[in-house]
Motif scaffolding. Structure first.
Motif, PDB file in Angstrom:
ATOM      1  N   PRO A  61       3.308   6.866 -11.420  1.00 51.89           N
ATOM      2  CA  PRO A  61       1.880   6.704 -11.710  1.00 51.89           C
ATOM      3  C   PRO A  61       1.666   5.541 -12.675  1.00 51.89           C
ATOM      4  N   VAL A  62       0.697   4.677 -12.338  1.00 51.56           N
ATOM      5  CA  VAL A  62       0.418   3.555 -13.223  1.00 51.56           C
ATOM      6  C   VAL A  62      -0.933   3.718 -13.906  1.00 51.56           C
ATOM      7  N   GLY A  63      -1.555   4.882 -13.782  1.00 52.55           N
ATOM      8  CA  GLY A  63      -2.838   5.106 -14.429  1.00 52.55           C
ATOM      9  C   GLY A  63      -3.999   4.737 -13.538  1.00 52.55           C
ATOM     10  N   ALA A  64      -5.205   5.124 -13.965  1.00 50.75           N
ATOM     11  CA  ALA A  64      -6.434   4.865 -13.210  1.00 50.75           C
ATOM     12  C   ALA A  64      -6.346   5.446 -11.809  1.00 50.75           C
ATOM     13  N   GLY A  65      -5.627   6.543 -11.676  1.00 47.99           N
ATOM     14  CA  GLY A  65      -5.542   7.199 -10.379  1.00 47.99           C
ATOM     15  C   GLY A  65      -4.634   6.490  -9.402  1.00 47.99           C
ATOM     16  N   LEU A  66      -3.986   5.420  -9.824  1.00 45.47           N
ATOM     17  CA  LEU A  66      -3.108   4.696  -8.914  1.00 45.47           C
ATOM     18  C   LEU A  66      -1.680   5.168  -9.080  1.00 45.47           C
ATOM     19  N   VAL A  67      -1.021   5.371  -7.963  1.00 48.29           N
ATOM     20  CA  VAL A  67       0.359   5.826  -7.970  1.00 48.29           C
ATOM     21  C   VAL A  67       1.164   4.897  -7.069  1.00 48.29           C
ATOM     22  N   ASP A 128       5.451   2.695   0.109  1.00 51.32           N
ATOM     23  CA  ASP A 128       4.712   3.734   0.828  1.00 51.32           C
ATOM     24  C   ASP A 128       3.229   3.707   0.453  1.00 51.32           C
ATOM     25  N   ASP A 129       2.820   2.670  -0.273  1.00 54.56           N
ATOM     26  CA  ASP A 129       1.383   2.487  -0.487  1.00 54.56           C
ATOM     27  C   ASP A 129       1.104   0.997  -0.565  1.00 54.56           C
ATOM     28  N   LEU A 130      -0.165   0.637  -0.409  1.00 53.84           N
ATOM     29  CA  LEU A 130      -0.499  -0.777  -0.301  1.00 53.84           C
ATOM     30  C   LEU A 130      -0.225  -1.535  -1.586  1.00 53.84           C
ATOM     31  N   LEU A 131      -0.326  -0.864  -2.750  1.00 57.74           N
ATOM     32  CA  LEU A 131      -0.121  -1.566  -4.012  1.00 57.74           C
ATOM     33  C   LEU A 131       1.340  -1.964  -4.169  1.00 57.74           C
ATOM     34  N   THR A 132       2.247  -1.003  -3.903  1.00 57.75           N
ATOM     35  CA  THR A 132       3.670  -1.329  -3.969  1.00 57.75           C
ATOM     36  C   THR A 132       4.002  -2.430  -2.987  1.00 57.75           C
ATOM     37  N   GLY A 190      -2.245   5.097  -0.766  1.00 58.93           N
ATOM     38  CA  GLY A 190      -1.080   5.582  -0.030  1.00 58.93           C
ATOM     39  C   GLY A 190      -1.254   5.386   1.468  1.00 58.93           C
ATOM     40  N   TYR A 191      -0.126   5.125   2.151  1.00 60.07           N
ATOM     41  CA  TYR A 191      -0.193   4.932   3.595  1.00 60.07           C
ATOM     42  C   TYR A 191      -0.781   6.163   4.277  1.00 60.07           C
ATOM     43  N   ASP A 192      -0.500   7.358   3.704  1.00 62.11           N
ATOM     44  CA  ASP A 192      -0.920   8.588   4.391  1.00 62.11           C
ATOM     45  C   ASP A 192      -2.437   8.769   4.361  1.00 62.11           C
ATOM     46  N   THR A 193      -3.113   8.146   3.384  1.00 65.27           N
ATOM     47  CA  THR A 193      -4.564   8.325   3.327  1.00 65.27           C
ATOM     48  C   THR A 193      -5.314   7.218   4.038  1.00 65.27           C
ATOM     49  N   LEU A 194      -4.588   6.207   4.509  1.00 63.54           N
ATOM     50  CA  LEU A 194      -5.275   5.074   5.129  1.00 63.54           C
ATOM     51  C   LEU A 194      -6.014   5.481   6.397  1.00 63.54           C
ATOM     52  N   GLY A 195      -5.561   6.570   7.010  1.00 60.98           N
ATOM     53  CA  GLY A 195      -6.223   7.028   8.220  1.00 60.98           C
ATOM     54  C   GLY A 195      -7.685   7.383   7.972  1.00 60.98           C
ATOM     55  N   GLY A 196      -8.026   7.673   6.706  1.00 57.46           N
ATOM     56  CA  GLY A 196      -9.398   8.050   6.406  1.00 57.46           C
ATOM     57  C   GLY A 196     -10.359   6.877   6.280  1.00 57.46           C
TER      58      GLY A 196
END
Lengths: 651, 214, 101
Positions: A61-67, A128-132, A190-196
């Protein structure tokens, strides 16, 4: 064990290795760097295997809800292993190969950067997420700048590095844009939420990822940066082109394909870009006279094929082709490096080294056959799968993939003949040998050749079904016409080049100015300079001037400027409308004329070409009529094998 | 015989068959090569007996013994080194031949190992010869008739091909077409191509005669 | 002795025969290579009959047909060798190349 250790380990070990190598005694430097780098990478490879088997994940976790998240999933794990494995072999080679024309300090920097570069790529692969992904992406880009500009004392290298960096950096903005859109839509990366993600955000995200991938994978219109990247050392090219950097673009598309595919336009656009790149890259490869640039063009073309597979909804197939391509392309660059060092020139015209480098020539033959997609090598299987996936989208897509395969067979044959063909009396004789390959270099090429051959197991139905199931994909159903058609095109492509060579008409370098322009990516660099770079510079200058005036002269000047502008605009309006109408009319006429001319010449050339091909093929078939029974028995035996293989594997 | 004895016998015969098969092409004496081939056949015949195909195995013994003796005669007739008194090597394209041979053996071996052959053991181990006899003289009668006719045609063909004189003259000058009118010598159809061929062969014949004198 | 071992032995015999056919110059030796290859074929057929047919006698008939092939090959082959030798004084494949372009 945390999965973060894999990329971080390499990113830390790289600089340390650079420092240690810098201090090491000059005599032992190559050994320290080669062994150290290869060991560090091999450790990462073993770690990747373990992580893949355990399908481990990690978060930060890097804060501000970002992981930040990494995961060694069914696709990421094997590709991570591939990256580490290829990097190990290439580093082994680099320490020996670059060590011979490189002062000690530079070698330490090179190997350190290579190791760190592999670490950055692992971050991209495991993300496994766009930020990483974005973090890894930028690290890869920055390190590639340092690697391409490694020989910074050369006049060209810094500029070339800047070109490559700016081109991919521009695409990287797309990734930032995509991350922003996704975060705005779902509040997560996260990649898993991108579907939304849906609506406008979805289109922005898909466009951003596509832009980033197209620039990184050197697809049209970004392909020319790969030519600039040739300013780097050969081992850098080998790593850049096979499993890292260029692979990052295609890999991002593969990973995100399920999400990207929800935008209806993604598939057709990806297929179009991929096909254009594959075909254009093939033509460029056929005309290039620079050994490494020929291979660079083929890299673009092969990544084009992968993007076609992704666009056609078969990311699993694209992964397989990525793996097969990485193995043989790394080897081809290592071979090219040996050849270039041997004659002290990039020029294909002065090679033909089979006589002096017999083992390099033999090992390279394996890689060229893989590039030409000749069964039973694994690369042929993956190309057939791409073809099958393309046919699923539309029959003409499959046919164009087959044509691209024929082109790749042609330039693969061209590379093999010009670089490692036998000497010919009617050609410029090979330059005297500067230096033959060291044992380590041969071993590195041998390992990769063995890997290429091992991939041939993919032809066994049980094996490829298991592999595809492991990747979580289903193999596309192949139509019965595909294999014969694509093999016929491969044979035709290879035959035409071979036949030209036998008659002493295979060009080493582009003949005329127009061919030269085509060989340089259809003059795309000049176009980009004229259409993008120069206007941008002008705009910046203009903006700066405007800025100065506003600051200097304040509101008065601004008012004056506005007044002047409006006057100019009203005056221009009338003239412009008129001019536009006339211009459109004239353009239409010119275009029509040109298309008539091109059409006629095209048809004529096609007919002539087919007639020429049939004539040559007839001549060559006559040569096999020796009338000697024992030679015909061999033909019969080989034919029987082909028939039986078709009966067993054709199904 | 118990299973172990059969296994030992099989491996012995199989290795012997392969070894003799290899020696056929590696020995200097042509007669010895012929008898190596015979030994290979006899070992395979023995394996057939082990496989409970006794009729076939014994047929192999007899047939191959005779055939190889005939072959030995031809060896003596045609080869310059029947007794192997001088070392000799009459081969071409040796490397390609080795590659294709190894390829064939390995390829078929892989198929043998990988292929999924449904096992179905013999139902009546003692009655295989009787079953074969009933089959040959019953359901497969037509096939055996064809075999017989084929062998007759082979005999006729072999004699025609190898005989020194044909129906209308010497065999190697080609046949001369018969007279259309038995009483008129000029009524023979004039085949230009046949005449040309005849001339060419006459030249060869003369050459051969010359060689014979030398 | 299983189906696999019998087929492996026959594959070795067929490979040896192929090697002989392709590498020997003399017609007579080439024919010996063919005989060795057919030897392997007969062994394979007998093995497949023994282990997978359940006693179906037609499997053995196949071996007899292979023997027929061998007999015809030997007889016609030697006749051709005699005919070629009579016409050309040649007994190696290099000697006859009439079918060359």
């Amino acid at each position: 064990m945390s999965l973060w250790l894999l990329p971080v380990w390499l990113l830390l070990v790289g600089p340390v290795l650079g420092m240690v190598g810098h201090r090491a005694a000059p005599g032992r430097r190559r050994l320290v760097l080669g062994a150290g780098g290869a060991t560090a990478l091999a450790v990462a490879g073993v770690g990747s295997v373990a992580a893949t088997l355990a399908t481990s994940t990690a978060t930060y976790p890097v804060g501000a809800g970002l992981v930040l998240r990494v995961a060694a999933g069914p696709v990421a794990g094997p590709v991570a292993v591939l990256v580490a494995a290829i990097a190990t072999v290439v580093t082994m080679y680099a320490a020996r190969h670059e060590g011979q024309h490189e002062d000690g300090a530079g070698l330490a920097r090179l190997v350190g950067l290579l190791v760190a570069f592999a670490g950055a790529m692992l971050l991209v692969v495991l993300a496994d997420d766009l930020l990483t992904l974005t973090v890894g992406w930028e690290l890869v880009g920055a390190l590639s700048w340092a690697l391409i500009g490694h020989e910074w004392r050369d006049a060209d290298a810094p500029g070339a590095a800047a070109h490559a960096y700016n081109a991919t950096r521009f695409g990287g903005l797309g990734l930032v844009l995509a991350a922003g859109a996704a975060f705005a839509a779902t509040g997560s990366l996260g990649y898993d939420t991108l579907g939304g993600v849906d609506g406008v955000a979805l289109h922005v995200m898909v466009a951003g990822v596509l832009l980033a991938a197209v620039s990184k994978s050197a697809l049209v219109p970004f392909s020319p940066w790969l030519f600039s990247a040739m300013a780097g050392p050969t081992s850098v090219s080998a790593l850049l082109h096979s499993s890292t950097m260029v692979a990052a673009g295609a890999y991002a598309l593969i990973r995100l394909q399920p999400v990207l595919d929800t935008a209806s336009w993604f598939g057709p656009v990806a297929i179009a870009i991929g096909l254009v790149t594959a075909l254009a890259g093939g033509v460029v490869g056929l005309l290039q006279g620079h050994a490494k640039k020929l291979l660079a063009a083929s890299t673009s073309a092969q990544y084009g094929l992968m993007v076609v597979a992704v666009g056609a909804g078969a990311p699993g197939v694209a992964v397989l082709h990525l793996v097969a391509h990485a193995v043989f392309k790394a080897q081809l660059f290592l071979s090219a490096g040996v050849a270039i060092t041997a004659v002290g020139s990039h020029d294909l015209a002065r090679m033909r080294l089979r006589g002096v480098l017999p083992w390099t020539a033999r090992l390279t033959l394996v890689a060229t056959l893989a590039l030409a997609a000749v069964p039973p090598l694994g690369a042929a299987f993956t190309k057939e799968q791409v073809l099958a996936a393309g046919t699923h989208a539309a029959t003409w897509v499959g046919l164009l993939v087959a044509v691209a395969g024929g082109l790749s067979a042609a330039y693969a044959t061209r590379f093999q003949l010009l670089a490692f063909g036998g000497a010919r009396p009617d050609r410029p004789s090979p330059r005297p040998l500067v230096r033959g390959p060291a044992r380590v270099e041969l071993v590195a090429m041998g390992v990769l050749a063995a890997a290429s051959i091992t991939l041939g197991l993919l032809w066994v139905p049980a094996v490829h079904e298991a592999v595809m199931a492991g990747l979580g994909a289903t193999p596309p159903e192949a139509r019965s016409w595909e294999l014969p058609v694509s093999l016929a095109l491969v044979a035709t492509g290879a035959y035409v080049v071979w036949s030209l060579d036998r008659r002493g008409r295979l060009g080493h370098v582009p003949a005329g100015a127009s061919q030269q322009a085509v060989a340089d990516w259809f003059a795309l660099p000049r176009l980009v300079r004229g259409v993008v770079v120069a206007p941008t510079l002008h705009l910046a200058t203009a903006l700066a001037t405007v800025d100065d005036r506003i600051v200097d002269a304040g509101v008065d000047a601004a008012a004056g400027l506005g007044e002047r502008l409006s006057r100019v605009a009203s005056g221009a309006g009338e003239v412009t409308v008129d001019a536009v109408v006339r211009g459109v009319a004239r353009t239409g006429t010119v275009l029509a004329d040109a298309s008539v001319r091109v059409g006629e010449r095209g048809v004529e050339r096609t007919v002539d070409g087919v007639a020429w091909l049939a004539g040559r093929a007839g001549d060559d078939v006559r040569r096999t009529q020796t009338g000697l029974v024992h030679q015909q028995y061999i033909v019969i035996a080989v034919g029987l094998v082909v028939v039986l293989a078709a009966a067993i594997f054709g199904r | 015989m118990t299973g172990l004895a059969v296994d030992i016998a099989f491996w012995t015969f199989a290795v012997a068959a392969a070894w003799f098969g290899w020696r056929v092409f590696r020995t200097d004496s042509m007669v010895r090569a012929t008898f190596c081939l015979l030994a290979s056949f006899l070992n395979v015949g023995a394996i057939m007996v082990l496989l409970l195909a006794e009729y076939l195995g014994v047929a192999m013994f007899f047939m191959m013994s005779v055939e190889m003796v005939v072959m030995a005669i031809f060896m003596v007739a045609f080869m310059m080194n029947p007794a192997g008194l001088n070392p000799m090597e009459m081969v071409h394209q040796p490397r390609a031949a080795i590659a294709v041979g190894i390829g064939a053996a390995v390829g078929l071996g892989v198929v043998a190992v990988v292929a999924d052959l449904p096992p179905a053991a013999l139902l009546d181990e003692a009655g295989t010869i009787r079953a074969l006899g009933n089959e040959l003289m019953g359901a497969s009668m037509l096939l055996m008739e064809v075999v017989g006719v084929t062998l007759v045609a082979t005999m006729v063909g072999a004699v025609v091909l190898s005989s020194a004189s044909g129906r209308y003259g010497s065999a190697d000058t080609g046949s001369v077409p018969p007279l259309l009118d038995p009483d008129d010598p000029d009524s023979r159809p004039d085949l230009v191509s046949a005449d040309g061929e005849g001339d060419a062969h006459a030249g060869h014949g003369g050459h051969g005669g010359h060689g014979g004198h030398g | 002795m299983t189906i696999v071992t019998v087929l492996l032995a026959s594959a070795v015999l067929l490979g040896l025969g192929t090697w002989g056919v392709l590498s020997q110059q003399s017609f007579v030796m080439i024919m010996m290579g063919f005989e060795l290859a057919i030897n392997g074929v007969m062994l394979a057929a007998a093995g497949v009959w023994r282990f997978t047919s359940g006693g179906e006698p037609r499997g053995q008939v196949l071996v007899i047909v292979a023997m027929l092939v061998m007999a015809v090959e030997a007889a016609i082959g030697f006749a051709l060798v005699v005919a070629v030798y009579r016409a050309r004084q040649q007994d190696t494949t290099e000697g006859i190349a009439e079918l060359s372009r």
